[in-house]
Motif scaffolding. Structure first.
Motif, PDB file in Angstrom:
ATOM      1  N   ASP A   6      -3.268  -9.501  12.135  1.00 16.16           N
ATOM      2  CA  ASP A   6      -3.687  -8.357  11.815  1.00 16.16           C
ATOM      3  C   ASP A   6      -2.751  -7.129  12.506  1.00 16.16           C
ATOM      4  O   ASP A   6      -2.314  -6.266  12.033  1.00 16.16           O
ATOM      5  N   ARG A  19       3.363  -2.190   8.566  1.00 15.41           N
ATOM      6  CA  ARG A  19       2.467  -1.258   7.889  1.00 15.41           C
ATOM      7  C   ARG A  19       3.219  -0.111   8.373  1.00 15.41           C
ATOM      8  O   ARG A  19       3.587   1.170   7.746  1.00 15.41           O
ATOM      9  N   SER A  59       6.086   2.639   6.585  1.00 13.38           N
ATOM     10  CA  SER A  59       5.457   3.861   6.063  1.00 13.38           C
ATOM     11  C   SER A  59       6.350   5.057   6.498  1.00 13.38           C
ATOM     12  O   SER A  59       6.291   5.860   5.929  1.00 13.38           O
ATOM     13  N   SER A 109       5.595   0.617   1.282  1.00 14.17           N
ATOM     14  CA  SER A 109       4.174  -0.025   1.274  1.00 14.17           C
ATOM     15  C   SER A 109       3.891  -1.399   0.997  1.00 14.17           C
ATOM     16  O   SER A 109       2.804  -1.721   0.700  1.00 14.17           O
ATOM     17  N   TRP A 110       4.979  -1.997   0.879  1.00 14.83           N
ATOM     18  CA  TRP A 110       4.752  -3.526   0.590  1.00 14.83           C
ATOM     19  C   TRP A 110       4.383  -4.259   1.668  1.00 14.83           C
ATOM     20  O   TRP A 110       4.525  -3.912   2.640  1.00 14.83           O
ATOM     21  N   SER A 111       3.564  -5.314   1.329  1.00 19.56           N
ATOM     22  CA  SER A 111       2.866  -6.149   2.377  1.00 19.56           C
ATOM     23  C   SER A 111       3.435  -7.729   2.310  1.00 19.56           C
ATOM     24  O   SER A 111       4.340  -7.811   1.657  1.00 19.56           O
ATOM     25  N   CYS A 112       3.156  -8.460   3.202  1.00 17.04           N
ATOM     26  CA  CYS A 112       3.598  -9.757   3.418  1.00 17.04           C
ATOM     27  C   CYS A 112       3.177 -10.398   2.104  1.00 17.04           C
ATOM     28  O   CYS A 112       4.108 -11.371   1.692  1.00 17.04           O
ATOM     29  N   ASP A 130       3.227  -9.364  -0.994  1.00 18.63           N
ATOM     30  CA  ASP A 130       4.404  -8.681  -1.942  1.00 18.63           C
ATOM     31  C   ASP A 130       5.585  -9.446  -1.586  1.00 18.63           C
ATOM     32  O   ASP A 130       6.316  -9.710  -2.646  1.00 18.63           O
ATOM     33  N   SER A 177       0.419  -7.293  10.914  1.00 14.85           N
ATOM     34  CA  SER A 177       0.623  -6.441   9.674  1.00 14.85           C
ATOM     35  C   SER A 177       0.444  -5.043  10.040  1.00 14.85           C
ATOM     36  O   SER A 177       1.051  -4.031   9.220  1.00 14.85           O
ATOM     37  N   GLU A 178       0.007  -4.516  10.945  1.00 11.29           N
ATOM     38  CA  GLU A 178      -0.282  -3.092  11.192  1.00 11.29           C
ATOM     39  C   GLU A 178       1.030  -2.429  11.668  1.00 11.29           C
ATOM     40  O   GLU A 178       1.351  -1.505  11.358  1.00 11.29           O
ATOM     41  N   ARG A 203       1.900 -15.426   5.626  1.00 13.40           N
ATOM     42  CA  ARG A 203       2.011 -14.843   6.848  1.00 13.40           C
ATOM     43  C   ARG A 203       1.927 -15.561   8.130  1.00 13.40           C
ATOM     44  O   ARG A 203       2.789 -15.656   9.190  1.00 13.40           O
TER      45      ARG A 203
END
Length: 407
Positions: A306, A313, A317, A322-325, A327, A309-310, A228
């Motif tokens: 942060d 997300r 959503s 719901s995958w993240s960095c 993932d 990422s928010e 990230r």
């Protein structure tokens, strides 16, 4: 033989030297520490001036010095984490561990707790012991229900603190060794990595089609495997568009506006740009506004990790994703592993050690290993021929002749 004496709250060691009775102040109020010092005197027969007496260092003083030391030797983002673990272990016992952000302080007070696990309540760092730390970690898991992984972080933080205190902080522990080094780590259950399959990649990128920058950033995570912060620290100069087939992303350390950043491993690395990623990058370059950062926040400044990422997300959503960095990064490594690329290549591209890549991605390579178990057959003898050769009579050796030299 030496014996312990107590005057007020302080302990003394009383022993005889050449027939003369001597009494030495052990400078401790702890019976455990006093017994250890007495053992040293008895076992090595130290004289008064040679007794390696332990120090008496207030816990607040040594923590203040340690945090100041770490501020000059650790990355900026690691300092708050270290302070959080030290504050959770010992409490705000020094100025450096005070919570200055009142909003965060109020949030911490209001946060519901599963229990009331106590802190390590000691006045001096020399009072630390394996029993004290082990009890504290047990209470964390039982009362606050922290995970074994988090408990291990607390353990490692305190072990590292004691190592530094003994090495550079002027602290002498009883027995001359780190008192908490023998505390065992908790076993952490192995967690399976999550990654996107090819159809999932298309779905994820399609739902971000209305936000070209966010879509391109996700494409960089997926098709280049960047972390990230590696993507958030990219500048236009980090792209070599003419190198290789489709260009190269240079993940490298830099100093901008007095703020220094380095990759996680401390080493720079080039990451080739794939054909698919180049298409996303070219589309983004057409609308990108000039600025210091290749991917900038709405006001033109650098993204806060942060906050980014928010935003990601919330955008995902809305479509049930719901995958993240992390993932996305695992998707890069997993897809290459399943394609049959060597783990050494994967580790070089991702900036990881081969062992880390083996841990995460080796299980995803079964198809590429299917042919590896087959022996070559063209020149290999059959089992029957091998048996017949072994049972055949060995060839006779020629007779020896005696040669006499008369000269």
């Amino acid at each position: 033989m030496a014996s312990l004496k107590k005057r007020g709250r302080a302990y003394y060691a009383q022993y005889y030297d050449n027939g003369k009775q001597k009494r030495v102040n052990l400078h401790t109020e702890s019976l455990q520490v006093a017994k250890e010092k007495l053992r040293q005197i008895e076992s090595a027969q130290f004289r008064e001036e040679e007794i390696p007496l332990t120090t008496k260092t207030p816990i607040g003083d040594i923590l203040e010095k340690y945090i100041k030391y770490k501020s000059g030797h650790s990355r900026d983002k690691n300092i708050p984490k270290i302070n959080t673990y030290l504050r959770g272990a010992f409490g705000p016992v020094c100025e450096a561990l005070q919570v200055r952000n009142q909003a965060i302080a109020q949030k911490a007070v209001k946060r519901p707790s599963a229990g009331s696990a106590s802190i390590i309540s000691i006045s001096h760092i020399e009072h630390l012991s394996a029993e004290v730390l082990s009890t504290f970690l047990s209470e964390l898991i039982k009362d606050k229900r922290v995970s074994p992984r988090t408990a291990n972080h607390y353990r490692q933080t305190i072990v590292t603190l004691c190592n530094w205190a003994q090495r550079e902080g002027g602290v002498r522990f009883p027995g001359g060794k780190n008192p908490v080094a023998d505390v065992k780590c908790y076993k952490v259950p192995k967690s399976m990595i999550t990654f996107l399959k090819l159809k999932d990649i298309r779905t994820q990128l399609d739902v971000l089609a209305n936000d070209t920058q966010l879509q391109t950033m996700v494409a960089v995570f997926i098709y280049a495997g960047l972390r990230r912060e590696e993507a958030l620290w990219l500048t236009p100069d980090d792209f070599e568009w003419s190198m290789g087939n489709h260009g190269v992303i240079m993940v490298r350390g830099k100093t901008i506006d007095g703020k220094t950043w380095m990759p996680k491993t401390g080493e720079d690395r080039p990451v080739p740009i794939s054909k698919t990623l180049r298409e996303y990058l070219d589309s983004y370059r057409e609308i990108r506004k000039p600025g210091t950062w290749f991917f900038c926040a709405p006001r033109g400044k650098q993204w806060d990790p942060d906050n980014f990422s928010e935003l990601l997300r919330e955008s995902s959503s809305k479509h049930g994703l719901s995958w993240s960095c992390l993932d996305y990064r695992h998707t890069f490594g997993s897809q290459l592993a399943m394609k049959g690329e060597s783990l050494y290549k994967v580790s070089s591209l991702m900036g990881n050690s081969p062992e880390i890549c083996r841990k995460h991605y080796a299980a995803l390579m079964p198809e590429s290993l299917m042919e590896s178990v087959e022996f070559p057959t063209d020149e290999m003898p059959s089992p029957t021929s091998a048996v017949s050769q072994s049972s055949a009579e060995p060839p006779r050796r020629g007779f020896l002749k005696l040669v006499v030299n008369n000269s």
